[in-house]
Design an enzyme around this catalytic site. Sequence first.
Site, PDB file in Angstrom:
ATOM      1  N   ASN A 116     -12.343   0.290  -5.582  1.00 61.37           N
ATOM      2  CA  ASN A 116     -12.302   0.080  -6.929  1.00 61.37           C
ATOM      3  C   ASN A 116     -13.334  -0.496  -7.813  1.00 61.37           C
ATOM      4  OD1 ASN A 116     -10.980  -0.441  -9.485  1.00 61.37           O
ATOM      5  ND2 ASN A 116      -9.814  -2.107  -8.675  1.00 61.37           N
ATOM      6  N   HIS A 128      -6.187  -6.363  -6.601  1.00 60.62           N
ATOM      7  CA  HIS A 128      -5.614  -7.670  -5.768  1.00 60.62           C
ATOM      8  C   HIS A 128      -4.156  -7.746  -5.537  1.00 60.62           C
ATOM      9  CE1 HIS A 128      -5.967  -9.197 -10.114  1.00 60.62           C
ATOM     10  NE2 HIS A 128      -4.901  -9.924  -9.574  1.00 60.62           N
ATOM     11  N   TYR A 149       0.689  -1.249   0.087  1.00 59.70           N
ATOM     12  CA  TYR A 149      -0.105  -0.097  -0.171  1.00 59.70           C
ATOM     13  C   TYR A 149       0.924   1.114  -0.189  1.00 59.70           C
ATOM     14  CZ  TYR A 149      -3.870  -3.190   1.100  1.00 59.70           C
ATOM     15  OH  TYR A 149      -4.755  -4.120   0.970  1.00 59.70           O
TER      16      TYR A 149
END
Length: 238
Positions: free
Chosen positions: A196, A205, A173
């Site tokens: 998303n 993913h 992230y």
Amino acid sequence: MRDGTIPDGTTPDDAVLDGTAPDEAVLDEAQLNEALLDEALLDGVAVTADEVARLHARLVARAADDALLDVAYRTVDSPVGRLLLARTPAGVVRVAFAVQDHDAVLQDLADRVSPRVLEAPGALDDVARELDEYFAGTRRTFDVPVDLRLTSGFRRAVVEHLGDVAYGRTASYAQVAALAGSPRAVRAVGTACALNPVPLVVPCHRVVRSDGSPGRYAGGDDAKLALLALETGVGAAA
């Protein structure tokens, strides 16, 4: 609606096409079939399953010809469950997992994009084909156009950079936050991935925690693990 018209005299087809159908912005399959059956009865047509399908196809074709079909959708089966696919004339606008409640997703599309939402499987054939190829391990990127109108601001910037994470690889992230221009906005990246609107086609993913653990996923934790395993397995065999 048993007499085949809305109170002002419009037909069920017209009500769907101009967005004036009462009560619901999106007619679900049962409602749509009822409207089509009513019209068939008015026209004196013998009502069969084939006739309902023909009437539905006529409605879709009429909407497309008149440029009134703002959102087309279909559902497909996949290794991660049943998926709802939706597109506008600009591109794929929504991919939703079963756990996200497809009825709620359709209502959200009606509220945020247009009430002219209609099931039109043929309009999504290319998306369905590319998804089949992806799950078969023969496709690594999607070529269908994407419509990102359902996301904006920093969240959109994050989604636009998700494709920078290559097939078979992952990024944290924090790394995606840096790609999007705000290195400290790690939590915001998590939110952007969770929201998303076009997962799979735009691969959120592949974004994982800094310790390498998968983290959460809108399609469910098992779905994320399955997608990561698919890409890693195919990559290892290549």
